[in-house]
Write a protein that holds these residues in place. Structure first.
Motif, PDB file in Angstrom:
ATOM      1  N   ARG A  76       0.821  -1.204   0.000  1.00 26.89           N
ATOM      2  CA  ARG A  76       0.000   0.000   0.000  1.00 26.89           C
ATOM      3  C   ARG A  76       0.854   1.253   0.000  1.00 26.89           C
ATOM      4  NH1 ARG A  76      -4.167  -2.209   4.508  1.00 26.89           N
ATOM      5  NH2 ARG A  76      -5.471  -3.446   3.123  1.00 26.89           N
ATOM      6  N   TRP A  77       1.956   1.219   0.747  1.00 28.45           N
ATOM      7  CA  TRP A  77       2.843   2.358   0.797  1.00 28.45           C
ATOM      8  C   TRP A  77       3.442   2.635  -0.584  1.00 28.45           C
ATOM      9  CZ3 TRP A  77       8.110   3.017   0.045  1.00 28.45           C
ATOM     10  CH2 TRP A  77       8.613   4.247   0.446  1.00 28.45           C
ATOM     11  N   ARG A  78       3.893   1.571  -1.273  1.00 24.28           N
ATOM     12  CA  ARG A  78       4.441   1.755  -2.629  1.00 24.28           C
ATOM     13  C   ARG A  78       3.380   2.316  -3.564  1.00 24.28           C
ATOM     14  NH1 ARG A  78       6.833  -3.238  -1.398  1.00 24.28           N
ATOM     15  NH2 ARG A  78       5.234  -4.320  -2.575  1.00 24.28           N
ATOM     16  N   GLU A  79       2.157   1.784  -3.494  1.00 27.62           N
ATOM     17  CA  GLU A  79       1.079   2.284  -4.335  1.00 27.62           C
ATOM     18  C   GLU A  79       0.785   3.750  -4.036  1.00 27.62           C
ATOM     19  OE1 GLU A  79      -2.037  -0.473  -3.462  1.00 27.62           O
ATOM     20  OE2 GLU A  79      -1.153  -2.072  -4.689  1.00 27.62           O
ATOM     21  N   LEU A  80       0.822   4.109  -2.764  1.00 25.91           N
ATOM     22  CA  LEU A  80       0.586   5.497  -2.372  1.00 25.91           C
ATOM     23  C   LEU A  80       1.637   6.415  -2.968  1.00 25.91           C
ATOM     24  CD1 LEU A  80      -0.568   7.837  -0.630  1.00 25.91           C
ATOM     25  CD2 LEU A  80       0.943   7.034   1.180  1.00 25.91           C
ATOM     26  N   LEU A 121       0.717  14.537   2.432  1.00 30.77           N
ATOM     27  CA  LEU A 121       0.530  13.843   1.154  1.00 30.77           C
ATOM     28  C   LEU A 121      -0.329  12.590   1.318  1.00 30.77           C
ATOM     29  CD1 LEU A 121       4.183  14.254  -0.142  1.00 30.77           C
ATOM     30  CD2 LEU A 121       2.145  15.426  -1.028  1.00 30.77           C
ATOM     31  N   ARG A 122      -0.128  11.855   2.403  1.00 26.70           N
ATOM     32  CA  ARG A 122      -0.925  10.642   2.648  1.00 26.70           C
ATOM     33  C   ARG A 122      -2.404  10.983   2.825  1.00 26.70           C
ATOM     34  NH1 ARG A 122       3.228   9.185   6.915  1.00 26.70           N
ATOM     35  NH2 ARG A 122       4.683   7.826   5.847  1.00 26.70           N
ATOM     36  N   LEU A 123      -2.694  12.042   3.570  1.00 31.13           N
ATOM     37  CA  LEU A 123      -4.100  12.390   3.824  1.00 31.13           C
ATOM     38  C   LEU A 123      -4.848  12.627   2.526  1.00 31.13           C
ATOM     39  CD1 LEU A 123      -3.755  14.737   6.923  1.00 31.13           C
ATOM     40  CD2 LEU A 123      -4.780  12.450   6.873  1.00 31.13           C
ATOM     41  N   VAL A 124      -4.202  13.269   1.563  1.00 30.19           N
ATOM     42  CA  VAL A 124      -4.865  13.580   0.299  1.00 30.19           C
ATOM     43  C   VAL A 124      -4.824  12.390  -0.656  1.00 30.19           C
ATOM     44  CG1 VAL A 124      -4.754  15.063  -1.741  1.00 30.19           C
ATOM     45  CG2 VAL A 124      -4.471  16.051   0.530  1.00 30.19           C
ATOM     46  N   ALA A 125      -3.660  11.731  -0.765  1.00 27.27           N
ATOM     47  CA  ALA A 125      -3.517  10.666  -1.755  1.00 27.27           C
ATOM     48  C   ALA A 125      -4.020   9.325  -1.255  1.00 27.27           C
ATOM     49  CB  ALA A 125      -2.049  10.549  -2.175  1.00 27.27           C
ATOM     50  N   ALA A 134      -8.915  17.196   5.349  1.00 30.66           N
ATOM     51  CA  ALA A 134      -7.564  16.992   5.855  1.00 30.66           C
ATOM     52  C   ALA A 134      -7.180  18.085   6.850  1.00 30.66           C
ATOM     53  CB  ALA A 134      -6.567  16.933   4.694  1.00 30.66           C
ATOM     54  N   ALA A 135      -7.648  19.298   6.619  1.00 31.37           N
ATOM     55  CA  ALA A 135      -7.382  20.398   7.549  1.00 31.37           C
ATOM     56  C   ALA A 135      -7.972  20.086   8.919  1.00 31.37           C
ATOM     57  CB  ALA A 135      -7.950  21.708   6.999  1.00 31.37           C
ATOM     58  N   VAL A 136      -9.153  19.473   8.944  1.00 26.69           N
ATOM     59  CA  VAL A 136      -9.774  19.089  10.212  1.00 26.69           C
ATOM     60  C   VAL A 136      -8.905  18.056  10.928  1.00 26.69           C
ATOM     61  CG1 VAL A 136     -11.763  17.924  11.246  1.00 26.69           C
ATOM     62  CG2 VAL A 136     -12.116  19.650   9.472  1.00 26.69           C
ATOM     63  N   VAL A 137      -8.390  17.092  10.170  1.00 27.26           N
ATOM     64  CA  VAL A 137      -7.547  16.050  10.759  1.00 27.26           C
ATOM     65  C   VAL A 137      -6.320  16.669  11.434  1.00 27.26           C
ATOM     66  CG1 VAL A 137      -6.064  14.069  10.251  1.00 27.26           C
ATOM     67  CG2 VAL A 137      -8.298  14.253   9.152  1.00 27.26           C
ATOM     68  N   ALA A 152       4.479  20.578   0.322  1.00 28.75           N
ATOM     69  CA  ALA A 152       4.881  19.170   0.401  1.00 28.75           C
ATOM     70  C   ALA A 152       5.028  18.579  -0.998  1.00 28.75           C
ATOM     71  CB  ALA A 152       3.855  18.373   1.215  1.00 28.75           C
ATOM     72  N   ARG A 153       4.095  18.897  -1.875  1.00 30.49           N
ATOM     73  CA  ARG A 153       4.194  18.402  -3.260  1.00 30.49           C
ATOM     74  C   ARG A 153       5.417  18.963  -3.945  1.00 30.49           C
ATOM     75  NH1 ARG A 153      -2.212  18.932  -4.532  1.00 30.49           N
ATOM     76  NH2 ARG A 153      -2.750  16.784  -4.026  1.00 30.49           N
ATOM     77  N   ARG A 154       5.698  20.233  -3.731  1.00 29.02           N
ATOM     78  CA  ARG A 154       6.874  20.852  -4.346  1.00 29.02           C
ATOM     79  C   ARG A 154       8.150  20.181  -3.832  1.00 29.02           C
ATOM     80  NH1 ARG A 154       6.693  26.400  -2.883  1.00 29.02           N
ATOM     81  NH2 ARG A 154       7.920  25.807  -1.069  1.00 29.02           N
TER      82      ARG A 154
END
Length: 182
Positions: A76-80, A121-125, A134-137, A152-154
């Motif tokens: 799952r981590w690799r797929e993420l 990145l994990r929260l969104v992807a 995600a902001a609430v989390v 983070a994406r950059r």
């Protein structure tokens, strides 16, 4: 207590080495200790289910399930990481043929960004949350999370470019990632 602690101690002392070797033959490095710890945590929690006459096979069965869970987690981590890296940036036209990056490079780049960036990145992807969710989390405003996600994406894109160069590939534009309209 009711003797559970003594029974567990005897179980642990008697079978720890066997469970360690079982796990070591199936995984390498520092993962062995984590697997063994998880096996004995399950044994402690389910001590009443451990058969007295055949505890070692029962422990091996638990170890097999723990290893299967570990393998699923790694997959799952690799797929993420691949999914995060493949998110197209809708504001920039990209030639996807120039963006082919090996799975190893993505995993290395993902490991090189901070834990905070990986969580954003994990929260969104992985969790597929919207920016607002995600902001609430994370307990921050939508705007703050959106800024963290962009940064983070950059940073991941930058690391992907550096990893490719370190691997002997020609410098390339790393895949862009958008928030998928979120």
């Amino acid at each position: 207590m009711d003797g559970s602690e003594d029974r567990f101690t005897e179980l642990y002392e008697r079978h720890h080495g066997d469970v360690w070797r079982y796990a070591a033959r199936r995984v390498g490095g520092s993962d062995v200790g984590d697997v063994v710890a998880e096996v004995f945590l399950v044994a402690w929690r389910r001590l009443h289910e451990v058969p007295a006459e055949s505890a070692l096979p029962w422990l091996y069965g638990v170890a097999r399930l723990v290893l299967a869970n570990e393998a699923r987690g790694r997959r799952r981590w690799r797929e993420l990481t691949l999914r995060v890296a493949a998110e197209p940036n809708q504001s920039v036209a990209v030639d996807h043929a120039d963006e082919v990056i090996s799975q190893r490079d993505v995993a290395v780049a993902f490991d090189q960004v901070s834990e905070a960036d990986r969580e954003v990145l994990r929260l969104v992807a992985w969790e597929r949350l919207t920016v607002a969710e995600a902001a609430v989390v994370l307990g921050c405003s939508r705007a703050t999370f959106a800024m963290r996600l962009m940064r983070a994406r950059r940073r991941l894109r930058t690391r992907l470019g550096v990893v490719g160069v370190e691997a002997g590939q020609a410098p390339q534009t790393a895949p862009s990632m958008s928030n998928g309209g979120r």
